[in-house]
Design a protein around this motif. Structure first.
Motif, mmCIF file in Angstrom:
data_model
loop_
_atom_site.group_PDB
_atom_site.id
_atom_site.type_symbol
_atom_site.label_atom_id
_atom_site.label_comp_id
_atom_site.label_asym_id
_atom_site.label_seq_id
_atom_site.Cartn_x
_atom_site.Cartn_y
_atom_site.Cartn_z
ATOM 1 N N LYS A 1 54.602 -14.663 46.864
ATOM 2 C CA LYS A 1 54.303 -14.340 48.147
ATOM 3 C C LYS A 1 54.775 -15.033 49.431
ATOM 4 N N ASN A 2 55.360 -16.233 48.837
ATOM 5 C CA ASN A 2 55.907 -17.153 49.879
ATOM 6 C C ASN A 2 54.685 -17.770 50.912
ATOM 7 N N LYS A 3 53.619 -18.112 50.160
ATOM 8 C CA LYS A 3 52.389 -18.560 50.816
ATOM 9 C C LYS A 3 51.963 -19.715 50.268
ATOM 10 N N MET A 4 51.303 -20.474 50.879
ATOM 11 C CA MET A 4 50.376 -21.677 50.689
ATOM 12 C C MET A 4 49.355 -21.782 51.344
ATOM 13 N N LYS A 5 48.337 -22.710 50.516
ATOM 14 C CA LYS A 5 46.946 -22.873 51.310
ATOM 15 C C LYS A 5 46.601 -24.345 50.926
ATOM 16 N N VAL A 6 45.872 -24.817 51.847
ATOM 17 C CA VAL A 6 45.384 -26.377 51.571
ATOM 18 C C VAL A 6 43.865 -26.147 51.443
ATOM 19 N N SER B 1 42.919 -13.300 46.153
ATOM 20 C CA SER B 1 43.276 -12.648 47.580
ATOM 21 C C SER B 1 42.512 -13.151 48.807
ATOM 22 N N GLU B 2 41.488 -14.244 48.393
ATOM 23 C CA GLU B 2 40.962 -14.547 49.738
ATOM 24 C C GLU B 2 41.918 -15.836 50.238
ATOM 25 N N LEU C 1 34.935 -14.454 32.953
ATOM 26 C CA LEU C 1 35.114 -14.462 34.228
ATOM 27 C C LEU C 1 35.474 -12.695 34.396
ATOM 28 N N GLN C 2 34.363 -12.109 35.079
ATOM 29 C CA GLN C 2 34.312 -10.775 35.310
ATOM 30 C C GLN C 2 34.081 -10.646 36.965
ATOM 31 N N ASP C 3 34.927 -9.915 37.638
ATOM 32 C CA ASP C 3 34.803 -9.768 39.003
ATOM 33 C C ASP C 3 34.451 -10.829 39.904
ATOM 34 N N GLY C 4 35.004 -12.176 39.498
ATOM 35 C CA GLY C 4 34.744 -13.150 40.338
ATOM 36 C C GLY C 4 33.281 -14.207 39.619
ATOM 37 N N THR D 1 43.100 -17.840 36.419
ATOM 38 C CA THR D 1 42.740 -16.739 35.374
ATOM 39 C C THR D 1 43.650 -15.294 35.837
ATOM 40 N N GLU D 2 44.160 -14.572 35.134
ATOM 41 C CA GLU D 2 44.808 -13.137 35.416
ATOM 42 C C GLU D 2 45.120 -13.147 36.610
ATOM 43 N N GLU D 3 45.923 -14.163 37.021
ATOM 44 C CA GLU D 3 46.721 -14.177 38.388
ATOM 45 C C GLU D 3 45.777 -13.733 39.643
ATOM 46 N N LYS D 4 44.447 -13.776 39.390
ATOM 47 C CA LYS D 4 43.427 -13.206 40.349
ATOM 48 C C LYS D 4 42.442 -14.400 40.952
#
Length: 307
Positions: A265-270, A304-305, A39-42, A285-288
Motif C-alpha cells: 500500500k506504500n504506507k507506514m505508521k509509527v 485497516s485502522e 484470533l477471530q474478528d479482532g 495474523t492473516e494480514e489483518k
C-alpha cells in the motif's frame, strides 16, 4: 503517531503462533499449555482443547489439539507422532514420526499414510496452497514433496543448513532462499529452476527487499518487482523484520517506537512503545491484525485502522 495505552493483562506467560494464542507454564523445563485462544474478528476467543489417540503398526500415538479453519495447533504429542505441520491440507495433517519420517493423518478416519521411508526426514514446511512440502534430510540436503503427484525431488539450491528464517514461500510455487553467496534467489518448485536476484536482501528474514539509509530518510526497494518506497524517517539504528514479504516492521527499545510499513500500500505508521521498558514482540495474523506482546500481556491492532 498512534499511542497504545492498554494491554490485555494476565499473570501467565503467553505465546502466539499463527492465529493461535496460548497460555503456558513450565514444569521441570517442560512447557505445559494451559489454555488456547484463536484470533477471530479482532478478539482472542477461548477454544476447547480436543484429544486424539490411536495405534499405527502396533505403535501408540496421542496428542492434544485445537483446529481452526486450515490451521492446527498440537501439543502433548506422544508415541509415533512427535510434531506436526501447523497447516492442514483439507482434513489431512502432516507430521514427523518417531522413526524420522514425514507422514500424514486423516483427522476424520485417523488413517495414517507414511510418505517417506528413509528415516532421515525432518523440519517440514508447507506451501500456501498446500501443493509442496519442504523436507530437510538431517542437514544433508533438502527435498520437495508434491502433495498432488505424491513425488519427492531433491532441491539442490537450498542450503542443507538453512534455518527457518532463511527460506520463505513467495507464492505456492516460488521459494525465496539465500544462495551460497548470501544473496537472494527464487526457486521455482514446479520446474526446480532458480532465479538469482544478485542482491543481498534484508536479513534476518529472507525477502525481496533491500534497505538504504540516507540523511533523515529510509529507502525500501523491492528488487524483484522493481518498486521503491521512500520514507521521511531515519531507521538505521532500528532492528527490523519482514512478514509475508509485504510488511516490514522496525522497532527500537531505546526510542520506544515501532514502525510498521505496508509495502503493497506504500504506507507506514509509527506506534508508541506502549509505555513499557521491556522488548515488545509482534505478530501479523492473516494480514489483518498486528498483535504486540511482552510475553504476558498483548494488544491487538487492526491493520485497516493503521493504514
Amino acid at each position: 503517531m498512534t499511542s497504545l495505552e492498554e494491554f490485555h493483562s494476565t499473570a501467565q506467560e503467553l505465546w502466539i503462533e499463527n492465529s493461535f494464542l496460548y497460555y503456558y507454564h513450565n514444569d521441570n523445563d517442560q512447557m505445559i499449555i494451559d489454555s488456547v485462544y484463536v484470533l477471530q474478528d479482532g478478539k482472542y476467543v477461548k477454544q476447547k482443547i480436543k484429544h486424539k489417540k490411536g495405534i499405527y503398526q502396533k505403535q501408540d500415538y496421542s496428542f492434544d489439539y485445537v483446529r481452526y479453519q486450515d490451521q492446527i495447533l498440537t501439543f502433548n504429542e506422544k508415541g509415533y507422532i512427535e510434531y506436526t505441520v501447523p497447516y492442514l491440507n483439507g482434513d489431512t495433517m502432516y507430521f514427523g514420526s518417531s522413526d524420522t519420517n514425514l507422514c500424514s493423518l486423516d483427522l476424520k478416519n485417523q488413517d495414517i499414510n507414511k510418505i517417506t521411508y528413509d528415516n532421515d526426514s525432518v523440519n517440514f514446511f508447507i506451501s500456501p496452497k498446500r501443493t509442496y512440502i519442504l523436507i530437510n534430510k538431517n542437514d544433508k540436503y533438502w527435498t520437495v514433496y508434491n502433495t498432488k503427484t505424491q513425488t519427492e525431488k531433491v532441491l539442490n539450491d537450498l542450503n542443507p543448513y538453512a534455518h527457518s528464517n532463511e527460506h520463505a514461500f513467495l507464492s505456492d510455487e516460488e521459494l525465496l532462499v539465500y544462495n551460497s553467496d548470501c544473496k537472494t534467489s527464487i526457486i521455482n518448485l514446479k520446474t526446480l529452476t532458480t532465479t538469482n536476484l544478485n542482491v543481498e536482501c534484508i536479513y534476518p528474514a529472507v525477502s525481496t527487499y533491500t534497505l538504504k539509509f540516507d540523511y533523515h530518510k529510509t529507502i525500501i526497494t523491492d528488487v524483484y518487482q522493481n518498486k521503491q518506497q521512500i520514507m521521511d524517517i531515519y531507521l538505521e539504528k532500528y532492528d527490523y523484520n519482514v512478514c509475508n514479504n509485504r510488511f516490514i516492521i522496525f522497532h527500537s527499545l531505546d526510542d520506544k517506537k515501532i514502525v510498521i510499513v505496508d509495502f503493497y500500500k506504500n504506507k507506514m505508521k509509527v506506534l508508541d512503545y506502549l509505555g513499557t521498558n521491556v522488548y515488545i514482540g509482534y505478530f501479523i495474523t492473516e494480514e489483518k491484525y498486528l498483535t504486540l506482546t511482552d510475553g504476558q500481556d498483548y494488544y491487538i491492532i487492526s491493520l485497516s485502522e493503521i493504514f
